[in-house]
Write a protein that holds these residues in place. Sequence first.
Motif, PDB file in Angstrom:
ATOM      1  N   TYR A 313     -54.443  13.175 -25.287  1.00 30.31           N
ATOM      2  CA  TYR A 313     -53.352  13.568 -24.395  1.00 30.31           C
ATOM      3  C   TYR A 313     -53.874  14.096 -23.062  1.00 30.31           C
ATOM      4  O   TYR A 313     -53.122  14.676 -22.288  1.00 30.31           O
ATOM      5  CB  TYR A 313     -52.482  14.620 -25.086  1.00 30.31           C
ATOM      6  N   PHE A 314     -55.183  13.942 -22.817  1.00 32.71           N
ATOM      7  CA  PHE A 314     -55.836  14.317 -21.559  1.00 32.71           C
ATOM      8  C   PHE A 314     -55.942  15.829 -21.376  1.00 32.71           C
ATOM      9  O   PHE A 314     -56.126  16.311 -20.261  1.00 32.71           O
ATOM     10  CB  PHE A 314     -55.144  13.647 -20.362  1.00 32.71           C
ATOM     11  N   GLN A 315     -55.851  16.561 -22.474  1.00 33.10           N
ATOM     12  CA  GLN A 315     -56.023  18.003 -22.449  1.00 33.10           C
ATOM     13  C   GLN A 315     -57.501  18.323 -22.673  1.00 33.10           C
ATOM     14  O   GLN A 315     -58.141  17.785 -23.579  1.00 33.10           O
ATOM     15  CB  GLN A 315     -55.169  18.657 -23.537  1.00 33.10           C
ATOM     16  N   THR A 316     -58.041  19.206 -21.849  1.00 31.58           N
ATOM     17  CA  THR A 316     -59.437  19.608 -21.993  1.00 31.58           C
ATOM     18  C   THR A 316     -59.552  20.692 -23.065  1.00 31.58           C
ATOM     19  O   THR A 316     -58.574  21.041 -23.733  1.00 31.58           O
ATOM     20  CB  THR A 316     -59.983  20.156 -20.662  1.00 31.58           C
ATOM     21  N   THR A 317     -60.737  21.239 -23.203  1.00 31.02           N
ATOM     22  CA  THR A 317     -60.937  22.321 -24.159  1.00 31.02           C
ATOM     23  C   THR A 317     -60.310  23.631 -23.692  1.00 31.02           C
ATOM     24  O   THR A 317     -60.269  24.598 -24.450  1.00 31.02           O
ATOM     25  CB  THR A 317     -62.436  22.518 -24.426  1.00 31.02           C
ATOM     26  N   ASN A 318     -59.832  23.670 -22.475  1.00 32.02           N
ATOM     27  CA  ASN A 318     -58.960  24.757 -22.006  1.00 32.02           C
ATOM     28  C   ASN A 318     -57.533  24.221 -22.065  1.00 32.02           C
ATOM     29  O   ASN A 318     -57.195  23.275 -21.356  1.00 32.02           O
ATOM     30  CB  ASN A 318     -59.314  25.162 -20.580  1.00 32.02           C
ATOM     31  N   PRO A 319     -56.672  24.771 -22.904  1.00 31.07           N
ATOM     32  CA  PRO A 319     -55.340  24.173 -23.117  1.00 31.07           C
ATOM     33  C   PRO A 319     -54.455  24.125 -21.884  1.00 31.07           C
ATOM     34  O   PRO A 319     -53.467  23.378 -21.876  1.00 31.07           O
ATOM     35  CB  PRO A 319     -54.726  25.064 -24.206  1.00 31.07           C
ATOM     36  N   ASP A 320     -54.776  24.879 -20.841  1.00 36.96           N
ATOM     37  CA  ASP A 320     -53.973  24.864 -19.622  1.00 36.96           C
ATOM     38  C   ASP A 320     -54.525  23.919 -18.552  1.00 36.96           C
ATOM     39  O   ASP A 320     -53.953  23.812 -17.468  1.00 36.96           O
ATOM     40  CB  ASP A 320     -53.872  26.278 -19.038  1.00 36.96           C
ATOM     41  N   ILE A 321     -55.631  23.267 -18.873  1.00 30.75           N
ATOM     42  CA  ILE A 321     -56.270  22.388 -17.900  1.00 30.75           C
ATOM     43  C   ILE A 321     -56.361  20.974 -18.475  1.00 30.75           C
ATOM     44  O   ILE A 321     -56.834  20.770 -19.589  1.00 30.75           O
ATOM     45  CB  ILE A 321     -57.670  22.893 -17.513  1.00 30.75           C
ATOM     46  N   GLU A 340     -53.425   7.826 -16.268  1.00 29.72           N
ATOM     47  CA  GLU A 340     -53.899   9.059 -16.902  1.00 29.72           C
ATOM     48  C   GLU A 340     -53.354  10.289 -16.194  1.00 29.72           C
ATOM     49  O   GLU A 340     -52.973  11.274 -16.841  1.00 29.72           O
ATOM     50  CB  GLU A 340     -55.427   9.075 -16.905  1.00 29.72           C
ATOM     51  N   GLY A 341     -53.308  10.247 -14.860  1.00 23.38           N
ATOM     52  CA  GLY A 341     -52.752  11.373 -14.118  1.00 23.38           C
ATOM     53  C   GLY A 341     -51.285  11.589 -14.428  1.00 23.38           C
ATOM     54  O   GLY A 341     -50.822  12.719 -14.613  1.00 23.38           O
ATOM     55  N   ASN A 342     -50.539  10.481 -14.491  1.00 20.98           N
ATOM     56  CA  ASN A 342     -49.126  10.548 -14.846  1.00 20.98           C
ATOM     57  C   ASN A 342     -48.938  11.142 -16.239  1.00 20.98           C
ATOM     58  O   ASN A 342     -48.124  12.048 -16.456  1.00 20.98           O
ATOM     59  CB  ASN A 342     -48.529   9.139 -14.785  1.00 20.98           C
ATOM     60  N   HIS A 343     -49.713  10.649 -17.200  1.00 20.44           N
ATOM     61  CA  HIS A 343     -49.568  11.112 -18.580  1.00 20.44           C
ATOM     62  C   HIS A 343     -50.042  12.553 -18.746  1.00 20.44           C
ATOM     63  O   HIS A 343     -49.520  13.296 -19.587  1.00 20.44           O
ATOM     64  CB  HIS A 343     -50.344  10.186 -19.521  1.00 20.44           C
ATOM     65  N   GLY A 344     -51.049  12.934 -17.954  1.00 20.11           N
ATOM     66  CA  GLY A 344     -51.501  14.316 -18.012  1.00 20.11           C
ATOM     67  C   GLY A 344     -50.395  15.287 -17.667  1.00 20.11           C
ATOM     68  O   GLY A 344     -50.219  16.324 -18.329  1.00 20.11           O
ATOM     69  N   VAL A 345     -49.618  14.956 -16.644  1.00 12.23           N
ATOM     70  CA  VAL A 345     -48.497  15.815 -16.251  1.00 12.23           C
ATOM     71  C   VAL A 345     -47.419  15.822 -17.333  1.00 12.23           C
ATOM     72  O   VAL A 345     -46.872  16.872 -17.693  1.00 12.23           O
ATOM     73  CB  VAL A 345     -47.907  15.360 -14.898  1.00 12.23           C
ATOM     74  N   PRO A 365     -38.640  21.645 -20.712  1.00 12.27           N
ATOM     75  CA  PRO A 365     -39.408  20.795 -21.608  1.00 12.27           C
ATOM     76  C   PRO A 365     -39.226  21.241 -23.056  1.00 12.27           C
ATOM     77  O   PRO A 365     -39.064  22.416 -23.334  1.00 12.27           O
ATOM     78  CB  PRO A 365     -40.858  21.020 -21.145  1.00 12.27           C
ATOM     79  N   ARG A 366     -39.265  20.282 -23.958  1.00 15.75           N
ATOM     80  CA  ARG A 366     -39.166  20.600 -25.377  1.00 15.75           C
ATOM     81  C   ARG A 366     -40.555  20.566 -25.982  1.00 15.75           C
ATOM     82  O   ARG A 366     -41.250  19.546 -25.946  1.00 15.75           O
ATOM     83  CB  ARG A 366     -38.248  19.574 -26.076  1.00 15.75           C
ATOM     84  N   GLU A 367     -40.991  21.682 -26.550  1.00 20.81           N
ATOM     85  CA  GLU A 367     -42.361  21.792 -27.018  1.00 20.81           C
ATOM     86  C   GLU A 367     -42.654  20.880 -28.203  1.00 20.81           C
ATOM     87  O   GLU A 367     -43.806  20.577 -28.486  1.00 20.81           O
ATOM     88  CB  GLU A 367     -42.656  23.241 -27.397  1.00 20.81           C
ATOM     89  N   ASP A 368     -41.616  20.419 -28.913  1.00 27.79           N
ATOM     90  CA  ASP A 368     -41.857  19.603 -30.087  1.00 27.79           C
ATOM     91  C   ASP A 368     -41.964  18.115 -29.758  1.00 27.79           C
ATOM     92  O   ASP A 368     -42.121  17.285 -30.641  1.00 27.79           O
ATOM     93  CB  ASP A 368     -40.755  19.819 -31.133  1.00 27.79           C
ATOM     94  N   ASP A 369     -41.861  17.763 -28.466  1.00 22.63           N
ATOM     95  CA  ASP A 369     -41.975  16.364 -28.090  1.00 22.63           C
ATOM     96  C   ASP A 369     -43.402  15.870 -28.302  1.00 22.63           C
ATOM     97  O   ASP A 369     -44.372  16.589 -28.060  1.00 22.63           O
ATOM     98  CB  ASP A 369     -41.608  16.166 -26.608  1.00 22.63           C
ATOM     99  N   GLU A 370     -43.534  14.634 -28.760  1.00 27.65           N
ATOM    100  CA  GLU A 370     -44.859  14.053 -28.898  1.00 27.65           C
ATOM    101  C   GLU A 370     -45.431  13.737 -27.521  1.00 27.65           C
ATOM    102  O   GLU A 370     -44.711  13.406 -26.587  1.00 27.65           O
ATOM    103  CB  GLU A 370     -44.782  12.782 -29.741  1.00 27.65           C
ATOM    104  N   GLY A 371     -46.755  13.813 -27.410  1.00 26.41           N
ATOM    105  CA  GLY A 371     -47.394  13.498 -26.143  1.00 26.41           C
ATOM    106  C   GLY A 371     -47.495  11.997 -25.931  1.00 26.41           C
ATOM    107  O   GLY A 371     -47.266  11.193 -26.835  1.00 26.41           O
TER     108      GLY A 371
END
Length: 503
Positions: A313-321, A340-345, A365-371
Motif C-alpha cells: 500500500y506504499f506505506q513505509t516503516t513509519n505509518p504516517d509516511i 503509486e503517488g495516486n495510490h499512496g494518497v 475517510p472510513r478506516e475499514d476500507d481496503e487499500g
Amino acid sequence: MDGTGEYDLVILGGGAAAFAAITEASSRGLSTAMVNTGLPIGGTCVNVGCVPSKHLLAVGESAFASRDNPFDAVQYSKDEPTVDWGAALDGTDNLVEQFRQTNYVDVAEHYDTDIYEGYGKLVDDTTIEVVDGADEGARITGEKALVATGSAPWAPPIDGLDDVDYYTSETILDERDLPESIVIIGGGYIALEWGQILHRVGVDVTILQRSERVLSAMEGQLGREMQRAFEEEGINVVTDNDVRQVHSPVADGGAEAVQERIAVETEVDGDEHTFRAEGLFVATGVQPNSENIGLEAVGVETDADGTIRVDEYFQTTNPDIYAAGDVIGEPELETVAAKEGNHGVKNAFGSVERSSAGHSSGQSPREDDEGVTIDYDAVPAVVFTSPEVASVGITELEYMDEHGTCSCRTVQMEDIPRAKAVENTDGLVQIVKHHETDEIVGVHMVAPRAADMIMEATLAVKFGLTVDDIIDTIHPFPTFSEAFKHACQAFRRDTSTMSCCVE
C-alpha cells in the motif's frame, strides 16, 4: 517561500509521483505542499528523461531517413543530411520548458499547492525542512508525508572511472559539441535509446553490455533481435563484457591519443580487449535518491540498494509516511510513479465517496476500507528505439520456472502484411499463454510502433483475455497491430498457409 506551514499532505519531491499525489489530494479537498529537491520541477521524465530523449530520437530518425530508405523508387542525392546538435538541444530545451510550465507549474498553481525550492530533509516525523536552496529554513508539516525523490544515474565501481570524464543520460543534455566516437557501458533501454540517437546524428558508437544480450531484463528474443538490428544499422554491440578498467590514453602521447581520450579495458569470452573512443557514456542503471533526506531520523527503513521499503500500500516503516516512484525501486517508469503517488494518497487518507463529476463528497475517510494496490505484472515497458521494443507480463523463461512447461508462439514481422507493404519488417511478436486456461499472461515484441501496439496486449494481460478473445476481435487491415492477432492465431493454425484477414 518563507516561514512555516501546516498542511494535510507534505511531499518531498516534485516529479510524476508528487503531482499525481497532489491531484488526488485536491479531489479530496486536502491542502498540499511540496519541497522540490534536485532536478527542476517535473522530475526526471520531463527534464532529462522521456521528453528530451524522445524528441532527440525523432531528430535522429529524421536525419537517418535517407540512409534507411527501402524504396528503389525514392532517390537521394549524395549529400547526406547533417544535424546541428546545438539546435537540436535548443529545441529540446524549449520543449522541456513548455512541458514543465503547462504540466507541472500551472498544475500546482491550479491545485493551490505551495512549492518550496531547495534541498529538503524529513525531521520530526512528518515535518520537512528545507536545509539548502532558495527556501532554506522553511519548515512544513503534514498529517501525512509522501517521499517521492526519484532516482539518479548510477555508475558501477569500475577501476579508473572516477578519474575520467564521462556522460550520463543527464549530463549529455549539456554537451553542445559531441565527440566523434563514444563507448557506452550498459545495455539497457537508456544505452540503446542514446546509442541510436548518437549514432544517427553522426557519432561512431560502441555499446558494451555485461551480460549475453542487451535488454537482459526482458524476454531473450527481444535483446537478440535488437542487437541484430543495431549491428545492421552500423552500431557496434559487444556482449559478455567484464569491464576491468577505464583510463585515458592521452597520457601515453601521440596524435592518435588526442582523438582517443577514453580506453575501456574488458575481457570478452576470456580474451582481453581495449575499446578506445573520444567519449564515454555510462548507462548502467539508476540509484534511488534516498541518502541524506532524513529517513533514519523518522524511522523509515531502506533496503541494501537504498530503495525505501514499502508495503503493497506504499506505506513505509513509519505509518504516517508513504513513498512512491523510483525511490521505492523497479519498475522505474513515469506512469508507474504517478499511479503509486495516486495510490499512496488514497491509502494514506482512506476512501471517499465521489460525485459524478469526480469530486469528493466531503465525507470522512472510513478506516475499514481496503487499500489500493498495483498489479505490476500488467505494467507495460517500452524502449523507444527504431524498431521499438515493448513488453508486458511474464516471459517464457519465467513461466517455465513456475509451471515446468510453456505454451508460447512467436511470429516474425516479415510475415505481417502491413510490414511487408511498407518494407519495414524488422521484429517479432511473442505470446505466452496459460497452458490450461489459454489466458494471455505475457506479450513481448520488437516492431514498428510496438509502443502503441502493446496497449491491446496490456489489456489482455490485465483482464485475463484468451487467445481466442483476440482472434474473435476484428482488427483493421492492414496494420502493424495485426501481428498480435497473428501470434494468437499461431496457437490455432499454421499461419504460414493463412490468407490475409482469416479469423
